[in-house]
Scaffold this motif. Structure first.
Motif, PDB file in Angstrom:
ATOM      1  N   VAL A   1      57.308 -65.845 -79.512  1.00  0.00           N
ATOM      2  CA  VAL A   1      57.545 -65.598 -78.087  1.00  0.00           C
ATOM      3  C   VAL A   1      58.832 -66.281 -77.636  1.00  0.00           C
TER       4      VAL A   1
ATOM      5  N   TRP B   1      60.710 -67.436 -74.078  1.00  0.00           N
ATOM      6  CA  TRP B   1      59.473 -68.047 -73.599  1.00  0.00           C
ATOM      7  C   TRP B   1      59.226 -69.402 -74.254  1.00  0.00           C
ATOM      8  N   ASN B   2      59.964 -70.427 -73.805  1.00  0.00           N
ATOM      9  CA  ASN B   2      59.671 -71.790 -74.255  1.00  0.00           C
ATOM     10  C   ASN B   2      58.567 -72.356 -73.349  1.00  0.00           C
ATOM     11  N   LYS B   3      58.125 -73.572 -73.618  1.00  0.00           N
ATOM     12  CA  LYS B   3      57.000 -74.143 -72.866  1.00  0.00           C
ATOM     13  C   LYS B   3      57.290 -74.205 -71.368  1.00  0.00           C
TER      14      LYS B   3
ATOM     15  N   ALA C   1      59.353 -72.342 -69.526  1.00  0.00           N
ATOM     16  CA  ALA C   1      59.392 -71.004 -68.924  1.00  0.00           C
ATOM     17  C   ALA C   1      57.981 -70.438 -68.762  1.00  0.00           C
ATOM     18  N   ILE C   2      57.136 -70.651 -69.769  1.00  0.00           N
ATOM     19  CA  ILE C   2      55.756 -70.163 -69.680  1.00  0.00           C
ATOM     20  C   ILE C   2      55.029 -70.892 -68.557  1.00  0.00           C
TER      21      ILE C   2
ATOM     22  N   THR D   1      56.027 -69.715 -65.119  1.00  0.00           N
ATOM     23  CA  THR D   1      55.503 -68.369 -64.858  1.00  0.00           C
ATOM     24  C   THR D   1      54.013 -68.392 -64.536  1.00  0.00           C
TER      25      THR D   1
ATOM     26  N   HIS E   1      50.066 -63.028 -68.161  1.00  0.00           N
ATOM     27  CA  HIS E   1      51.500 -62.737 -68.177  1.00  0.00           C
ATOM     28  C   HIS E   1      51.923 -62.277 -69.567  1.00  0.00           C
TER      29      HIS E   1
ATOM     30  N   LEU F   1      54.075 -61.661 -72.644  1.00  0.00           N
ATOM     31  CA  LEU F   1      55.221 -62.369 -73.221  1.00  0.00           C
ATOM     32  C   LEU F   1      55.953 -61.526 -74.249  1.00  0.00           C
TER      33      LEU F   1
ATOM     34  N   TYR G   1      49.966 -62.743 -74.492  1.00  0.00           N
ATOM     35  CA  TYR G   1      49.976 -63.094 -73.074  1.00  0.00           C
ATOM     36  C   TYR G   1      49.791 -64.605 -72.909  1.00  0.00           C
TER      37      TYR G   1
END
Length: 170
Positions: free
Chosen positions: A16, A21-23, A25-26, A29, A38, A40, A117
């Motif tokens: 991801v 999608w690093n920690k 950014a996740i 979100t 969400h 990914l 997700y």
């Protein structure tokens, strides 16, 4: 077994994180819309083996884990497509595929088709958890499926438990 054309680029590692999608950014979100799942990334392809690696950070630093080797495509939420020869899935899904390779010597490849997700979960260490939809299995084998098979079998008969006198009340 999956094939690639001669001269085709093998690709790199996929996860991801390939799609940003690093920690952080996740987390941002899932905190913004805590009740939503969400999307990914989508990963499709054929795993032909496993690749050991040493975890570099966190509580599991120094432990050995495994990525999947093979021919993969990753599809990001904005439509971008990236080829890869090593795939890192959320641990619980990755472990299922690694276990399948470990369980039998005659497995040459395993087809992969997953949507990944993230969803907010207050009690999780990261405040989110991954969930994965299997795109290749129309109906996952759940408890009811297993019970239907087992209930069709005759129940063994055996000895009855003897009634014992309760000596503690005397």
């Amino acid at each position: 077994m999956a094939t690639q054309e001669i001269g085709q680029e093998l690709g790199s590692k996929l996860s991801v994180a390939t799609f940003g999608w690093n920690k952080a950014a996740i987390l941002q979100t899932v905190l913004a819309a805590q009740s939503d799942r969400h999307f990914l990334a989508r990963f499709v392809g054929v795993a032909t083996g496993i690749k050991p690696y040493k975890i570099k950070e966190g509580e599991r630093a120094g432990e050995i884990d495994y990525g999947l080797q093979g021919i993969f495509e990753g599809h990001g939420p904005d439509g971008e497509v990236v080829n890869g020869s090593v795939l890192y899935l959320p641990k619980y899904v990755n472990d299922m595929v690694v276990s399948a390779f470990s369980a039998a010597d005659d497995i040459a490849s395993i087809r992969i088709g997953y949507d990944v997700y993230a969803q907010y979960q207050e009690k999780a260490a990261t405040s989110y958890v991954f969930s994965v939809n299997d795109l290749l299995n129309e109906k996952p084998a759940g408890l009811e499926d297993v019970k239907a098979v087992v209930n069709a079998l005759p129940m063994p008969t055996g000895s009855k438990v003897p009634s014992l006198e309760d000596k503690s009340k005397k």
